[in-house]
Write a protein that holds these residues in place. Sequence first.
Motif, short mmCIF file in Angstrom:
data_model
loop_
_atom_site.label_atom_id
_atom_site.label_comp_id
_atom_site.label_asym_id
_atom_site.label_seq_id
_atom_site.Cartn_x
_atom_site.Cartn_y
_atom_site.Cartn_z
N VAL A 84 -2.57 4.69 -20.55
CA VAL A 84 -1.94 5.31 -19.39
C VAL A 84 -0.46 4.97 -19.47
N PRO A 114 -9.87 6.41 -18.81
CA PRO A 114 -8.52 6.32 -18.24
C PRO A 114 -8.36 7.13 -16.96
N THR A 115 -9.16 8.17 -16.77
CA THR A 115 -9.02 8.96 -15.55
C THR A 115 -9.54 8.20 -14.33
N GLN A 118 -6.59 5.37 -13.80
CA GLN A 118 -5.21 5.85 -13.64
C GLN A 118 -4.71 5.83 -12.19
#
Length: 179
Positions: A84, A114-115, A118
């Motif tokens: 990120v 990562p989503t 984030q």
Amino acid sequence: MPSPPADKSANPSEKPAKKKGGSKRLLILLLPLVLLGGGGAGAWFFVPAVQTMVQGLLGAKPAEEGEQAAAGAPNAPPGKPSFVEFPEMTLSLPNGGRPRQLRLKIAVEVAGDPTAVQPDLLSPRVYDSLVLYLRTLREGEMEGALAMDRLRGDLHRRLDLVLGPGKVRDVLITGFVVA
């Protein structure tokens, strides 16, 4: 009458001359073995893939998996790492009267998806924590060979404190300018 030549074997106090080639032969035989052993030991300790490959050949479970399960750390998903990227941060540094500015750009390697991480990483709480730390840096703390490693480690600790342990694997500094 001339005396007969003395028999060398008859006098036990005299020692026969040693061969000089014996130690060279031993060195030639042992040197490759020592070098191979040292190279193998270096590969075992410094190249993690060698340990897992050897343990896989022997049918043993790799020690890292057992240690992670015992520590309660989340298992790393196979595949390439997830990053990120943070927007570039620009801030003024305290410098005893002379204004200095720091421009810093970092990328954070995350554990898992990562989503999912984030939104937490890009929250105002994380920025506040990082900026508060960065504003305390003095000019002398950003000089020297270990300054970047120290900065990376401190940023990693800050992120672990704010987000919780295990979410951030590493902090990478992708841009760093002090002007």
